[in-house]
Design an enzyme around this catalytic site. Structure first.
Site, mmCIF file in Angstrom:
data_model
loop_
_atom_site.group_PDB
_atom_site.id
_atom_site.type_symbol
_atom_site.label_atom_id
_atom_site.label_comp_id
_atom_site.label_asym_id
_atom_site.label_seq_id
_atom_site.Cartn_x
_atom_site.Cartn_y
_atom_site.Cartn_z
ATOM 1 N N LYS A 1 58.757 28.231 35.623
ATOM 2 C CA LYS A 1 60.088 28.497 35.050
ATOM 3 C C LYS A 1 60.966 29.200 36.077
ATOM 4 C CE LYS A 1 62.395 30.274 30.922
ATOM 5 N NZ LYS A 1 63.134 29.033 30.686
ATOM 6 N N HIS B 1 56.431 33.184 30.199
ATOM 7 C CA HIS B 1 56.550 31.735 30.383
ATOM 8 C C HIS B 1 55.688 31.286 31.561
ATOM 9 C CE1 HIS B 1 60.146 31.881 27.755
ATOM 10 N NE2 HIS B 1 59.885 30.592 27.551
#
Ligand code: NAD
Length: 273
Positions: free
Chosen positions: A161, A157
């Site tokens: 995040k 990600h």
């Protein structure tokens, strides 16, 4: 399913997901934006919902009051603290709810189960059709392969995040644990990169994490055994996939009886074993 346009009310209309949902509704030929709701403070209240989404005027001003009409579907991607009140409004009005807001409190989950006796609700922490399928088939594949195959999951990600591993990675790993009668609390292994890590034990489900760049989200599930490896990958490149999945759920739920449904139900996967 009828041919009429499904009226959709977006809650969290000024947010990233709200704006994406409005854009997706305007290019759809099966839905129409009925109302756009957001909290009372902050800029943009009273502005046209189309303008806020970067489009032309749609003639619908963003309001701070959720007043669902009986024929519509509420799609809520806002804030966990707002869910209880929004749920109550839907229950009072007898309209279905598609709930994408994450981080729901335990008491809200209980309210959801109670409200689902009166209205149809689709709740999912990930409305991507691809991720729903990956989560579902992960368990089916693990069950079919048996315990001579090692399961390892890698998720990537963007650098902002906060949580790791992703909620989606945990759900995929738990789906494998459930399908193979393993304890999801003890069979997940997160410390592969630790210099003091012990060798792999049979039955472990490894979960590894990479963070960087602008990756919307990638999940690769590997099943490894002597002489072969099976890999299943889902790669998200656009956040619109969550909006499209949620709107697919909205069209599906419009004529469903009361109940608490998942994206697996929407995709017709719930009965598969
Ligand atoms: P965001 O912060 O950009 O937008 C949230 C919006 O909700 C804001 O406009 C905010 O003003 C509004 N809001 C806050 N309180 C409100 C209230 N009481 N009533 C109405 N509106 C209110 O966030 P986002 O990225 O759009 O995400 C929204 C939610 O959706 C988050 O919980 C996020 O985790 C979740 N999400 C879920 C999925 C999924 O597939 N289920 C995908 C992406 C995001």
């Amino acid at each position: 399913m009828t041919d009429r346009l499904t009226p959709i009310i977006i809650v969290g209309a000024r947010g990233r997901m709200g704006k994406t949902l409005i854009r997706e509704i305007t290019i759809s030929d099966s839905m129409v934006l009925e109302a756009a709701v957001d909290r009372s403070s902050g800029p943009g209240l009273g502005m046209d919902a189309g303008r806020i989404a970067g489009l032309h005027d749609l003639g619908i001003a963003v309001t701070d009051e959720l007043r669902p009409r009986r024929s519509s579907v509420v799609v809520d991607f806002s804030l966990a603290q707002a869910t209880d009140a929004n749920l109550r409004r839907c229950q009072e009005a007898g309209v279905p709810l598609v709930l994408g807001t994450t981080g729901l409190h335990k008491t809200t989950r209980e309210l959801l189960r109670a409200a689902a006796k009166d209205i149809a609700i689709v709740s999912a922490a990930n409305f991507s059709v691809g991720v729903t399928l990956l989560t579902r088939i992960a368990g089916l594949v693990a069950h079919a392969l048996g315990d001579q195959w090692d399961a390892e999951l890698l998720e990537i990600h963007h650098s902002h995040k906060r949580d790791a591993p992703s909620g989606t990675a945990l759900r995929i790993a738990k789906s494998i644990a459930k399908a193979t009668d393993r304890d999801p609390e003890t069979s997940l292994r997160h410390d592969r990169a630790d210099p003091h890590a012990r060798p792999r034990e049979r039955g472990e489900i490894g979960v590894s994490v990479i963070r960087g760049g602008d990756s919307v989200g990638e999940h690769t599930l590997m099943f490894l055994t002597d002489g072969e490896r099976l890999e299943l990958t889902h790669r998200a490149t656009d956040r619109a996939i969550f909006a499209r999945g949620a709107l697919r759920a909205a069209r599906w739920v419009v004529d469903k009886p009361p109940g608490l449904y998942t994206m697996s139900d929407v995709l017709g996967l719930a009965g598969l074993s």
